[in-house]
Design a protein around this motif. Structure first.
Motif, mmCIF file in Angstrom:
data_model
loop_
_atom_site.group_PDB
_atom_site.id
_atom_site.type_symbol
_atom_site.label_atom_id
_atom_site.label_comp_id
_atom_site.label_asym_id
_atom_site.label_seq_id
_atom_site.Cartn_x
_atom_site.Cartn_y
_atom_site.Cartn_z
ATOM 1 N N MET A 353 -14.174 59.533 17.099
ATOM 2 C CA MET A 353 -15.055 60.116 16.179
ATOM 3 C C MET A 353 -14.161 59.975 14.840
ATOM 4 O O MET A 353 -12.801 60.400 14.928
ATOM 5 C CB MET A 353 -15.479 61.504 16.283
ATOM 6 C CG MET A 353 -16.617 61.320 17.500
ATOM 7 S SD MET A 353 -17.562 62.656 17.980
ATOM 8 C CE MET A 353 -18.425 63.203 16.174
ATOM 9 N N ARG A 354 -14.389 59.814 13.659
ATOM 10 C CA ARG A 354 -13.624 59.897 12.463
ATOM 11 C C ARG A 354 -13.715 61.124 11.913
ATOM 12 O O ARG A 354 -14.460 62.151 12.278
ATOM 13 C CB ARG A 354 -14.347 58.892 11.579
ATOM 14 C CG ARG A 354 -14.329 57.391 12.013
ATOM 15 C CD ARG A 354 -12.870 57.126 12.167
ATOM 16 N NE ARG A 354 -12.666 55.656 12.362
ATOM 17 C CZ ARG A 354 -12.526 54.388 11.624
ATOM 18 N NH1 ARG A 354 -12.397 54.864 10.417
ATOM 19 N NH2 ARG A 354 -12.087 53.304 11.968
ATOM 20 N N ARG A 355 -12.637 61.523 11.137
ATOM 21 C CA ARG A 355 -12.629 62.857 10.470
ATOM 22 C C ARG A 355 -13.697 63.402 9.704
ATOM 23 O O ARG A 355 -13.827 64.430 10.004
ATOM 24 C CB ARG A 355 -11.335 62.893 9.536
ATOM 25 C CG ARG A 355 -11.115 64.037 8.820
ATOM 26 C CD ARG A 355 -9.982 63.812 7.552
ATOM 27 N NE ARG A 355 -8.655 63.392 7.972
ATOM 28 C CZ ARG A 355 -8.023 62.349 7.874
ATOM 29 N NH1 ARG A 355 -8.757 61.463 7.253
ATOM 30 N NH2 ARG A 355 -7.018 62.140 8.366
ATOM 31 N N ARG A 398 -4.675 64.924 15.793
ATOM 32 C CA ARG A 398 -4.343 65.239 14.395
ATOM 33 C C ARG A 398 -5.493 65.680 13.650
ATOM 34 O O ARG A 398 -5.438 66.690 12.691
ATOM 35 C CB ARG A 398 -3.911 63.947 13.759
ATOM 36 C CG ARG A 398 -3.094 64.013 12.377
ATOM 37 C CD ARG A 398 -2.914 62.802 11.659
ATOM 38 N NE ARG A 398 -4.433 62.274 11.462
ATOM 39 C CZ ARG A 398 -4.563 60.930 10.890
ATOM 40 N NH1 ARG A 398 -3.393 60.259 10.982
ATOM 41 N NH2 ARG A 398 -5.902 60.503 10.960
ATOM 42 N N ASP A 399 -6.708 64.977 13.596
ATOM 43 C CA ASP A 399 -7.851 65.276 12.724
ATOM 44 C C ASP A 399 -8.569 66.682 13.393
ATOM 45 O O ASP A 399 -9.072 67.251 12.627
ATOM 46 C CB ASP A 399 -8.892 64.281 12.797
ATOM 47 C CG ASP A 399 -8.094 63.010 12.021
ATOM 48 O OD1 ASP A 399 -7.105 63.170 11.261
ATOM 49 O OD2 ASP A 399 -8.552 62.012 11.952
ATOM 50 N N GLY A 400 -8.590 66.663 14.598
ATOM 51 C CA GLY A 400 -8.941 68.168 15.138
ATOM 52 C C GLY A 400 -8.076 69.030 14.624
ATOM 53 O O GLY A 400 -8.862 70.367 14.099
ATOM 54 N N ALA A 401 -6.784 69.267 14.397
ATOM 55 C CA ALA A 401 -5.955 70.179 14.065
ATOM 56 C C ALA A 401 -6.326 70.518 12.627
ATOM 57 O O ALA A 401 -6.686 71.354 12.011
ATOM 58 C CB ALA A 401 -4.606 69.847 14.323
ATOM 59 N N PRO A 609 -1.121 66.426 9.892
ATOM 60 C CA PRO A 609 -2.568 67.038 9.567
ATOM 61 C C PRO A 609 -2.326 67.392 8.007
ATOM 62 O O PRO A 609 -1.261 67.819 7.606
ATOM 63 C CB PRO A 609 -2.737 68.033 10.353
ATOM 64 C CG PRO A 609 -1.959 68.195 11.468
ATOM 65 C CD PRO A 609 -0.732 67.427 11.146
ATOM 66 N N SER A 610 -3.329 67.222 7.131
ATOM 67 C CA SER A 610 -3.239 67.637 6.016
ATOM 68 C C SER A 610 -3.323 69.300 5.821
ATOM 69 O O SER A 610 -3.898 69.921 6.760
ATOM 70 C CB SER A 610 -4.398 67.160 5.153
ATOM 71 O OG SER A 610 -4.687 65.568 4.943
ATOM 72 N N ALA A 611 -2.104 69.671 4.927
ATOM 73 C CA ALA A 611 -2.259 71.107 4.587
ATOM 74 C C ALA A 611 -3.426 71.726 4.211
ATOM 75 O O ALA A 611 -4.241 71.277 3.393
ATOM 76 C CB ALA A 611 -1.105 71.345 3.717
#
Length: 647
Positions: A353-355, A398-401, A609-611
């Motif tokens: 699944m995508r972000r 990463r995107d989950g975080a 991950p993005s801040a």
């Protein structure tokens, strides 16, 4: 007709039984003059056992879930099934030596000695309710408890009809149960909300014709067990009733378990698996007889969720679907977001699944997702037929975080055809991932489950299967009958050997130990990308990417790419700058060494991950910049004047 539905240990105590909630409604709505009540015997047990020994929520969860593949929970109640407090005690102790610590061994054997008294008590309680029919659900480690209670009820009141159903009674398992335990009058195999009301209606007739009830196991005049053919197709989703959880929360409120757990509602939007219909994961035995995916209409599912939340004033919900209906992302979930209900949902999804999808899940109240990651190596994932790559799984972590989702996953090994070469590169890169959700435990060798391709197709690598050892010291049955009863099977070990398993588990243990203190975040500020790291295996603490070429490559690595694809795409994003593949490869190698990028099977993806708050990240960058030198290959530019961006 009075029906009592019984939920025996070791059913989870923080959840009402979805199966019995649906059956209660199906009886009340579809059986003329029928009424059903649910006896929460799992909660009765928590009160009963805590008056006799020290017993905690963690202990209950151990027997309900953690010890499933060792069969400890089922063995506990085998003493009640065979009316012998010492039933195969020495065999159990010998088999579990080295697997259970001393305190867990003592508790298990003490429970085994005590529970016949509980079963006798609960059976008297059932009989005192004077039902015409008593139905037991059996899933996971409920089987011996349910059978023991049915046996005792039949001894006390032979006229009460006993019925058992659930996941432990699907297909051949149900036929085996009925054939070997004559105190069980009927076994429901398959989806019970259709078969159970039909059985009850037939029992109310003077000359019932039970041959028309699909999947039913019953006895003829001579007492011989007969198993009707299973249904040839699953129930249409429009016929799947919402559960009736009357009584569960009231009973929990008077139980010692109220201090143990935060209760959750169980909701169901779909059955089956749309991925499994096309590519059945080789080790997966879920869905039993029916893999076909079917889901409720968005309006129906949304209304059920809202009605349950309002009725029971509970916002935590466990969605039991084996996989999310992707259509719900644009139908059900936006309505939940708009509803204003602060729901906290738990659900299983697919790891690719995508972000944007994950943000929708997060906004709708999804706090816990189980994406079925299982490995970070593409070749092993291909052996599983998972349909994802190692880099896609890392991207999910990463995107989950980044989106605030707690990602629950397991690392599995033991697949025919895997080798140490599939694991060594992953093990080497695990320190770079310590800021992301680790697996819930150390890596586990796969179990061979009934209904899985590994069970049904020996040519995939497993033949000569035997029921797991715990069935042999739990049930008094010959091996051929145990084979029909069992869900988990012994098989020769395949795949990687002990040295690789040891190395993998050491890396996973370190990941789990250091995760809480690890950090890696990035903020894309347009003309530069700021990165801050705090991971034990990497000395650098802050850096900036300012070269337009490097910024372009890093942005592209938001998704998995090969070096050639990166070279082609980066060239189009940096006007006037020639980009060569060997230059891209050199940059990727350097970033892998800095723990910025994960690589597998020729693909690369960044792991930062993005801040959540770019200004806080900038302060971190400035604080760390002079405390720890930035690697020479990445000289840091002077920070620009602060400006407000992001959240």
């Amino acid at each position: 007709m009075r029906v009592l539905l019984v939920n025996m240990p070791w059913s989870p105590i923080d959840l009402p039984s979805l199966a019995l909630g649906i059956l209660k409604r199906s009886v009340d709505e579809h059986v003329p003059d029928g009424s059903a009540e649910v006896l929460h015997a799992n909660l009765e047990f928590t009160d009963w056992i805590t008056r006799r020994m020290e017993f905690t929520a963690e202990d209950y969860e151990y027997y309900a879930l953690a010890s499933y593949f060792m069969g400890c929970g089922d063995w506990v109640f085998s003493s009640a099934l065979y009316d012998d407090p010492d039933w195969r005690d020495e065999e159990f102790a010998a088999a579990m030596k080295g697997k259970l610590n001393a305190s867990r061994m003592r508790m298990t054997r003490e429970l085994h000695r005590l529970v016949p008294e509980f079963v006798a008590d609960i059976a008297r309680r059932i009989v005192d309710e004077a039902p015409d029919v008593v139905g037991f659900t059996s899933t996971f480690q409920q089987n011996t408890a349910a059978l023991a209670a049915a046996r005792r009820v039949k001894q006390l009141a032979p006229h009460i009809v006993t019925v058992i159903g659930g996941a432990n009674c699907d297909g051949e398992q149900g036929a085996t149960v009925h054939r070997n335990f004559p105190f069980v009058d009927y076994v429901i195999r398959g989806e019970g909300e259709a078969a159970f009301p039909r059985l009850l209606s037939a029992l109310g007739e003077e000359h019932p014709d039970l041959s028309t009830v699909a999947g039913l196991c019953h006895r003829g005049p001579d007492g011989a067990s007969t198993a009707n053919a299973m249904a040839t197709s699953p129930l249409p989703p429009a016929t799947i009733l919402p559960p009736d959880y009357s009584g569960y929360f009231e009973r929990l409120g008077t139980s010692v378990a109220r201090n143990w757990v935060e209760p959750k509602l169980v909701v169901e939007g779909a059955r089956g698996c749309w991925w499994g219909e096309k590519h059945h994961c080789t080790f997966c035995g879920l869905n039993g007889s029916f893999m076909q995916f079917r889901s409720k209409s968005p309006d129906t599912f949304y209304d059920e969720i809202m009605d349950l939340a309002r009725r029971h004033r509970v916002l935590d919900m466990y969605v039991v679907d084996n996989i999310l209906d992707m259509g719900y992302l644009s139908t059900v979930l936006p309505r939940i977001i708009e509803s204003g209900y602060d729901l906290r949902l738990h659900i299983e999804i697919k790891a690719n699944m995508r972000r944007a999808h994950l943000r929708t899940l997060s906004d709708a109240g999804l706090i816990y997702v189980q994406p079925g990651i299982e490995s970070l190596n593409s070749r092993v994932l291909d052996l599983m037929d998972k349909g994802v790559s190692g880099c896609q799984n890392v991207r999910m972590l990463r995107d989950g975080a980044e989106t605030g989702l707690s990602v629950s996953w397991n690392y599995l090994h033991g697949f025919p055809g895997e080798s140490a070469e599939d694991y060594d590169p992953v093990i080497a890169q695990i320190p770079a991932l310590e800021h992301l959700n680790p697996p819930v435990d150390l890596s586990a060798r796969i179990a061979i489950e009934r209904f899985s391709p590994y069970f049904n197709r020996p040519e995939l690598g497993f033949s000569g299967l035997r029921p797991e050892a715990h069935y042999r010291f739990t049930y008094d049955l010959p091996e051929e009958e145990l084979y029909g009863l069992a869900y988990v099977f012994e098989a020769p070990e395949r795949g990687i050997g002990k040295p690789t398993v040891t190395a993998l588990n050491a890396a996973l243990a370190a990941w789990r130990k250091h995760h809480a203190d690890a950090r890696l975040t990035q903020a894309d500020l347009g003309d530069r990308i700021v990165l801050v790291s705090r991971r034990r295996a990497f000395e650098w603490r802050a850096m900036e990417l300012t070269d337009p070429y490097e910024i372009a490559v890093f942005r592209l690595l938001d998704q998995p790419h090969t070096p050639s694809a990166l070279t082609r795409k980066a060239a189009g994003r940096v006007p006037g700058r020639a980009v060569q593949e060997d230059e891209v490869q050199e940059l990727l190698d350097r970033w892998v060494g800095l723990g910025l990028v994960f690589t597998d099977n020729g693909q690369y993806v960044h792991v930062a991950p993005s801040a959540v708050n770019e200004d806080l990240l900038r302060l971190d960058f400035m604080r760390h910049r002079y405390a720890t030198p930035v690697p020479a290959a990445e000289p840091a530019a002077e920070p620009a004047e602060p400006h407000m961006t992001g959240v």
